[in-house]
Motif scaffolding. Structure first.
Motif, PDB file in Angstrom:
ATOM      1  N   GLU A 501      51.910 -18.688 -71.272  1.00  0.00           N
ATOM      2  CA  GLU A 501      50.827 -19.571 -70.993  1.00  0.00           C
ATOM      3  C   GLU A 501      50.337 -19.726 -69.692  1.00  0.00           C
ATOM      4  O   GLU A 501      49.479 -19.466 -69.288  1.00  0.00           O
ATOM      5  N   SER A 502      51.506 -19.951 -68.847  1.00  0.00           N
ATOM      6  CA  SER A 502      51.054 -20.166 -67.199  1.00  0.00           C
ATOM      7  C   SER A 502      50.436 -19.204 -66.676  1.00  0.00           C
ATOM      8  O   SER A 502      49.573 -19.041 -65.996  1.00  0.00           O
ATOM      9  N   VAL A 503      51.078 -17.877 -67.126  1.00  0.00           N
ATOM     10  CA  VAL A 503      50.440 -16.608 -66.508  1.00  0.00           C
ATOM     11  C   VAL A 503      49.123 -16.360 -66.824  1.00  0.00           C
ATOM     12  O   VAL A 503      48.387 -15.922 -65.972  1.00  0.00           O
ATOM     13  N   ILE A 504      48.648 -16.434 -68.202  1.00  0.00           N
ATOM     14  CA  ILE A 504      47.508 -16.350 -68.671  1.00  0.00           C
ATOM     15  C   ILE A 504      46.445 -17.351 -68.059  1.00  0.00           C
ATOM     16  O   ILE A 504      45.182 -16.967 -67.695  1.00  0.00           O
ATOM     17  N   LYS A 505      46.839 -18.593 -67.705  1.00  0.00           N
ATOM     18  CA  LYS A 505      46.057 -19.406 -67.120  1.00  0.00           C
ATOM     19  C   LYS A 505      45.651 -18.970 -65.799  1.00  0.00           C
ATOM     20  O   LYS A 505      44.488 -19.039 -65.474  1.00  0.00           O
ATOM     21  N   ASP A 506      46.636 -18.404 -64.987  1.00  0.00           N
ATOM     22  CA  ASP A 506      46.400 -17.973 -63.839  1.00  0.00           C
ATOM     23  C   ASP A 506      45.520 -16.648 -63.520  1.00  0.00           C
ATOM     24  O   ASP A 506      44.611 -16.392 -62.796  1.00  0.00           O
ATOM     25  N   ALA A 507      46.027 -15.876 -64.577  1.00  0.00           N
ATOM     26  CA  ALA A 507      45.176 -14.613 -64.889  1.00  0.00           C
ATOM     27  C   ALA A 507      43.700 -14.792 -65.211  1.00  0.00           C
ATOM     28  O   ALA A 507      42.873 -14.154 -64.459  1.00  0.00           O
ATOM     29  N   LEU A 508      43.478 -15.927 -65.920  1.00  0.00           N
ATOM     30  CA  LEU A 508      41.988 -16.007 -66.268  1.00  0.00           C
ATOM     31  C   LEU A 508      41.361 -16.980 -65.300  1.00  0.00           C
ATOM     32  O   LEU A 508      40.118 -17.327 -65.488  1.00  0.00           O
ATOM     33  N   GLN A 512      43.166 -24.443 -68.808  1.00  0.00           N
ATOM     34  CA  GLN A 512      43.681 -24.626 -70.210  1.00  0.00           C
ATOM     35  C   GLN A 512      43.375 -23.558 -71.035  1.00  0.00           C
ATOM     36  O   GLN A 512      42.105 -22.973 -70.812  1.00  0.00           O
ATOM     37  N   VAL A 513      44.469 -23.002 -71.611  1.00  0.00           N
ATOM     38  CA  VAL A 513      44.137 -21.925 -72.727  1.00  0.00           C
ATOM     39  C   VAL A 513      44.891 -22.314 -73.890  1.00  0.00           C
ATOM     40  O   VAL A 513      45.613 -23.427 -73.621  1.00  0.00           O
ATOM     41  N   TYR A 514      44.783 -21.700 -74.868  1.00  0.00           N
ATOM     42  CA  TYR A 514      45.454 -22.086 -76.305  1.00  0.00           C
ATOM     43  C   TYR A 514      45.391 -20.957 -76.986  1.00  0.00           C
ATOM     44  O   TYR A 514      44.823 -19.703 -76.824  1.00  0.00           O
ATOM     45  N   GLU A 515      46.466 -20.781 -78.201  1.00  0.00           N
ATOM     46  CA  GLU A 515      46.567 -19.858 -79.134  1.00  0.00           C
ATOM     47  C   GLU A 515      45.288 -19.397 -79.544  1.00  0.00           C
ATOM     48  O   GLU A 515      44.641 -20.278 -80.180  1.00  0.00           O
ATOM     49  N   GLY A 516      44.861 -18.106 -79.554  1.00  0.00           N
ATOM     50  CA  GLY A 516      43.258 -17.615 -79.872  1.00  0.00           C
ATOM     51  C   GLY A 516      42.188 -18.061 -79.226  1.00  0.00           C
ATOM     52  O   GLY A 516      40.911 -17.799 -79.407  1.00  0.00           O
TER      53      GLY A 516
END
Length: 538
Positions: A501-508, A512-516
């Motif tokens: 999750e933390s990597v995806i937040k940094d990447a985008l 906040q991100v969530y599944e889906g």
């Protein structure tokens, strides 16, 4: 000419499979023997494409590890089990080897004979017993056929070394007696009358016609040789079948498909120098010596649509990479020698291969053009992916003309076939198009599913999340991301394992991100997701 294997990445998509087939066709047209391969079963989209153009699915290439068949060994080096010991020894001497495989009439491996075995037989063996063929004896004695009734000669040797009266009074002639005699006619007469197995006349001496007639009537085999009694008796043991001295201690063999590393390890334990090489059905192919195993012919390969070691075939470091044709970022593969490395910022590997056909003035057949067009449409999502270039569009139109394909109609059918998830397990869906990247010290896997209806997956969100966590733990991934790309909605839904999750937040670059989580206009894993994830990890 050695055959070159051409293949794409481990989870073959339409672009990787069709580019391998198209490039193999180009190479073969140029007189270079090449064969397209795949590294695992194809997906439904690729299956539709190959069926549409009536092209056979390439064979699966398990690995390109060095095998015994890639090593230099004595091919067709073996001896028939009914060959004489003398001829077997001569064969080894001529080839400068200390052992030779023994085969039966069907070329099946029976055992290995060594010079040591022959030496032991000639020193410690029973010189009186003969189990061989008539022809072997003729050959060993440089003899002349006088009478022949039996192909095989089994018996016990007697030599007329005493006075005739002594032999006649003390020796019992039997049906398996092999008598060596000169011109002692009384012994010859007694022998043929007793119906012995074989009479050997030494010194090229004559035999009376009356004795010959008795021998004919009694079916006594007769051979004449120029050798004297001593040399004849000494040579007779050399005429025995070589199979007679086989032992169970040297029936070890290796299959030509056995791996080089496994073979070396076994050799260290066994400690022998010579090993028979066998193929299917235990048929003997030859002999390999431990002193020759450093001479090898590595498998030659061309990689398409990838240049990451983690995405390629097992044993790649043991093969000779000749070329790489790709449109992805420069990966981890390295070579010992300079190679042709062709990498272009286009949407499909097939776009690059189209240029190679033109450069070599090779006409693209209609079915191959159709395959190449399919690869371009698949990888560019019919020109909607941000990886698409104007050159991709131009090449696609040219290939559509050659293959007489309507791009819109064909793409619709292809995507419909490829996005059908019916009957697939979660493992099959996630594994269908998964790519593994070594980013820093992290092992990252990013799977992409192309669909026309993302609701099928969103409705099972919790099941997919649980499966991602399970796969991540079982395969020791540091991060595992599932990208569900909806062509109709022009974007992708992201699912991930807990630690990602933390990597995806940094990447985008979001709080906040969530599944889906939905990313608008995200269609390309290669261009829109992988670079962001790499930067976030660094």
């Amino acid at each position: 000419m050695k055959e070159i294997y051409i293949f794409g990445h481990k989870k073959p998509d339409t672009d990787s499979v069709t580019s391998a087939i198209a490039l193999a066709n180009l190479k073969n047209s140029m007189g270079i023997k090449a064969k397209p391969m795949i590294l695992s079963p194809i997906n439904k989209e690729t299956e539709f494409v190959l069926n549409y153009f009536n092209i056979k699915v390439p064979e699966i290439l398990e690995d390109v590890k060095l095998q015994i068949k890639d090593l230099k060994y004595y091919k067709d080096c073996f001896i028939d089990e009914n060959t004489s010991i003398k001829k077997t020894y001569d064969y080894m001497f001529d080839k400068n080897i200390t052992g030779v495989p023994i085969i039966d009439k069907n070329k099946k491996f029976k055992g290995l004979i060594t010079t040591k075995m022959i030496g032991n037989e000639l020193i410690k063996g029973d010189f009186t017993k003969i189990n061989t063929s008539y022809n072997n004896i003729i050959e060993i004695l440089d003899g002349e056929e006088i009478l022949k009734f039996d192909e095989e000669i089994n018996g016990t040797i007697l030599a007329a070394s005493f006075r005739s009266t002594t032999i006649l009074n003390t020796v019992e002639f039997k049906s398996d007696t092999i008598m060596i005699v000169g011109d002692r006619h009384s012994i010859i007469e007694a022998a043929v009358n007793s119906k012995i197995k074989l009479l050997i006349i030494v010194g090229n001496l004559e035999i009376k016609e009356e004795h010959l007639q008795i021998a004919r009537n009694n079916k006594v085999n007769i051979i004449r040789t120029h050798y004297d009694t001593f040399h004849t008796a000494r040579l007779m043991s050399f005429s025995n079948y070589c199979k007679n001295i086989l032992t169970n201690t040297r029936n070890i063999s290796f299959n030509e498909n056995d791996y080089y590393d496994d073979f070396k390890e076994s050799c260290l334990k066994l400690g022998y120098n010579n090993y028979p090489v066998i193929g299917s059905g235990k048929k003997c192919l030859g002999l390999i010596r431990i002193t020759d195993i450093n001479e090898m012919n590595k498998k030659q390969v061309i990689l398409v649509d990838h240049n990451e070691t983690s995405q390629s075939v097992e044993g790649l470091d043991e093969a000779e990479i000749l070329e790489i044709i790709d449109h992805h970022k420069i990966g981890t593969i390295s070579t010992k020698m300079p190679i042709n490395f062709r990498n272009m910022t286009v949407g499909s590997t097939n776009t690059i291969i189209y240029s190679m056909y033109n450069e070599n003035n090779i006409v693209i057949p209609s079915d191959i053009a159709g395959l190449m067009l399919s690869g371009i449409l698949s990888d560019t999502l019919k020109f909607t992916s941000p990886t698409t270039t104007e050159y991709d569009r131009y090449v696609a139109k040219r290939l559509a003309t050659i293959s007489l394909i309507n791009i819109d109609e064909f793409a619709s059918k292809m995507f419909k076939a490829g996005t059908n998830l019916e009957g697939k397990t979660l493992d099959e869906i996630i594994d269908g198009d998964i790519k593994i990247f070594d980013i820093g010290n992290k092992k990252v896997a990013i799977s992409q599913v192309i669909t026309l209806n993302s609701e099928d997956i969103l409705n099972k969100k919790e099941e997919y999340i649980n499966k991602l966590n399970e796969i991540k733990n079982n395969r020791y991934f540091d991060l595992l991301i599932l990208c569900v790309t909806d062509i109709i909605k022009n974007g992708s839904f992201i699912f991930y394992n807990e630690s990602s999750e933390s990597v995806i937040k940094d990447a985008l670059n979001v709080d906040q991100v969530y599944e889906g989580y939905f990313i608008e206009k995200c269609l390309s894993r290669k261009k829109q997701l992988v670079p962001l994830v790499m930067e976030a990890i660094k």
